[in-house]
Design a protein around this motif. Structure first.
Motif: not given
Length: 588
Positions: A329-347
């Motif tokens: 399984q993908i480790d789902d240890t995140g605690t932040l709930v994303a209700e809406n992103f502004n949309g800035t993506i960075e790799f």
């Protein structure tokens, strides 16, 4: 028994199964009580018959004989009721436990990484979730409880025999070692045979599932006869596996029947002479023994038969628990709930590989600003689609960071992350259901009115309305009732109704008609407007409209810029790709 290679019964595996029975303690207790009652009732009729013979028939007394007969009828009826309830509730318990295990298994499968499915056979997984589950149910309905009932019956009957006549008991018990030895050998070989059967069933399921799914390819390349011959070989192995079990059964059961018949003959011979000559054994006891011998030998034979079901069930349970125990399984240890992103993506310096020794992404870094549409182009295998998979966390990166709105996506809960990212894949998958359900995926928050309005917004309402039953048109398995372009339009609408913060498109229109292509282009323009979009670009129109183009080659970013900027680079990757792949489209 302690687990070993030769073991018939794995106690640790059974204890794990037993945990699933805990919520049904009352039913389990009743089945246990029914087993005890059946064992006791098994000697009641012979006891009454012995008394009727010795007290009435031998002495030619009529008084009380009818009472014995009536009590026997009542006890037989009670035994019938207990057997009925035992069989029903043991079967009920088996099916209920299997229901719970199947739910646990499917819930586990829903959360596996894509890498697990990349390396797994669909046919084998279907076998685990369906066929193997039925074998586990047999552990309870036809295996364990039946074996316990038969063992207890044998103990009670044996004790009763010794109590009534140790002489006749010795004759009976002298034959038991032969049957027990035959049973032991039978169980050993049957376990090996059933393991082979389960393997061949998995192979057969996998082969058939893959060939039916890929039937179009087989017929297109005229491979029917070749696949037919392959199937014959697999089917032959499957048949041979079952024939082994049939062969072992055909040897064992006649031996068991013959042993019982010989024992009855010996008891009748010795007991009959004893009744006539010495009188130490009564006619009633002799009659009771003749009734009791089948009650002793038949359970022993049935135990071997039920061990078949138990062995198959234990083998199936072992395979099912191996899937459940798989940690993929993908480790789902995140605690932040994303209700809406502004949309800035960075790799940032992202490395990734599907296979350990083959690096797919080699430390790539790029940024997509909120509201931008970025096209990614490159040759096949450059790593374009991998970026889509990593953004939605279908796979885990080896090193580096992927962030949205300056927050590492690992810190965000998996469900909320994927809720805010809509993905339209090149290979559109539709379920055998209505268009409406394929769009909403049975999300109660997305009503039909919302879907209809969304379809009008992106210009495909008329297309859907033209179909029989419109939004309630059943597209059948994998959407075969629709063209590839129509399926693509449905996938666009499915993404649009979720109102995502980020949109990812693997845009593919090379195999669609011009009308569908225009609808797709209009839909693309509509759903990308005002939101961050990453597009795996296959069409020149999409590339020109993109705010920026990222050019990839062998897992590395070679160039970035607008269409015009990249064309100015002499001998640039994009310029060469454009001249080879896109110039004909522009001329056309």
């Amino acid at each position: 028994m302690i687990k070993s290679k030769e073991n018939i019964f794995d106690i640790r595996l059974f204890m794990r199964l037993f945990k699933f029975m805990k919520p049904y303690k009352m039913v389990f207790s009743f089945v246990f009580i029914a087993v005890i009652a059946i064992a006791i009732l098994s000697i009641a009729t012979p006891e009454l018959l012995q008394r009727a013979f010795d007290e009435n028939l031998t002495n030619k007394m009529e008084e009380g004989f009818l009472n014995y007969i009536l009590v026997m009828v009542g006890l037989l009826f009670l035994e019938f009721i207990m057997q009925l309830l035992f069989i029903f509730y043991s079967g009920w318990l088996g099916q209920t436990v299997v229901k719970d295990i199947r739910v646990k298994l499917f819930n586990h499968l829903l959360r596996f990484k894509m890498k697990y499915y990349d390396n797994s056979s669909v046919g084998v997984l279907i076998t685990r979730a369906v066929t193997d589950m039925e074998r586990i149910a047999d552990i309870f309905s036809e295996g364990l409880f039946m074996i316990f009932r038969d063992l207890l019956t044998m103990v009670v009957v044996s004790g009763f025999m010794i109590y009534k006549s140790w002489e006749l008991s010795v004759i009976v018990f002298l034959m038991l070692p032969l049957v027990m030895y035959a049973t032991s050998v039978f169980q050993k070989y049957m376990k090996k045979a059933f393991e082979e059967v389960r393997t061949e069933i998995s192979n057969l399921n996998s082969f058939v599932q893959e060939r039916i799914t890929g039937m179009k390819i087989l017929q297109l390349f005229v491979r029917e006869n070749v696949e037919y011959e392959k199937f014959k070989l697999i089917n032959e192995r499957h048949k041979n596996g079952w024939l082994k079990t049939i062969w072992y059964n055909s040897i064992f059961f006649p031996i068991a029947e013959l042993s019982a018949s010989i024992t009855i003959g010996l008891v009748a011979w010795y007991g009959g002479l004893n009744v006539v000559l010495e009188g130490t054994v009564s006619l009633g006891i002799l009659t009771a023994f003749i009734m009791l011998i089948p009650k002793l030998f038949r359970p022993l034979r049935q135990i071997a038969d039920k061990f078949n079901a138990l062995q198959m069930g234990m083998v199936a349970a072992n395979r099912v628990f191996k899937v459940i125990d798989t940690t993929s399984q993908i480790d789902d240890t995140g605690t932040l709930v994303a209700e809406n992103f502004n949309g800035t993506i960075e790799f940032d310096k992202v490395f990734f590989n599907y296979i350990e020794e083959e690096t797919v992404l080699k430390g790539i870094s790029f940024k997509v600003n909120a509201g931008e549409t970025v096209a990614i182009v490159g040759a096949t295998g450059a790593g374009k689609s991998t970026i889509i998979n990593l953004l939605s966390r279908f796979y885990e990166i080896k090193s580096g960071t992927i962030a949205i709105d300056n927050v590492n996506i690992k810190e965000v809960t998996l469900a909320s992350l994927r809720t805010q990212i809509a993905v339209v894949l090149q290979d559109v998958f539709l379920f055998a259901d209505t268009i409406l359900n394929n769009i909403t995926l049975n999300n109660p928050d997305i009503t039909e009115d919302v879907v209809v309005q969304a379809a009008k917004d992106i210009g495909i309402h008329d297309f859907i309305s033209s179909l029989p039953n419109a939004y309630h048109y059943n597209v059948k398995e994998r959407g075969v009732m629709l063209s590839s372009g129509q399926r693509q339009l449905i996938s666009f609408l499915r993404a649009y109704v979720t109102n995502p913060s980020i949109l990812v498109l693997d845009e593919a229109t090379s195999s669609v008609d011009s009308y569908s292509e225009q609808l797709i282009q209009n839909a693309t323009d509509k759903i990308t407007k005002g939101r961050t979009s990453i597009v795996i670009a296959h069409r020149l129109a999409t590339i020109k409209k993109a705010d920026r183009i990222i050019v990839m080659e062998a897992g590395e970013i070679m160039e970035q810029g607008t269409h015009e900027q990249l064309l100015k680079i002499e001998n640039g990757y994009y310029k060469n790709l454009y001249e080879v792949q896109f110039v004909k489209e522009e001329v056309a």
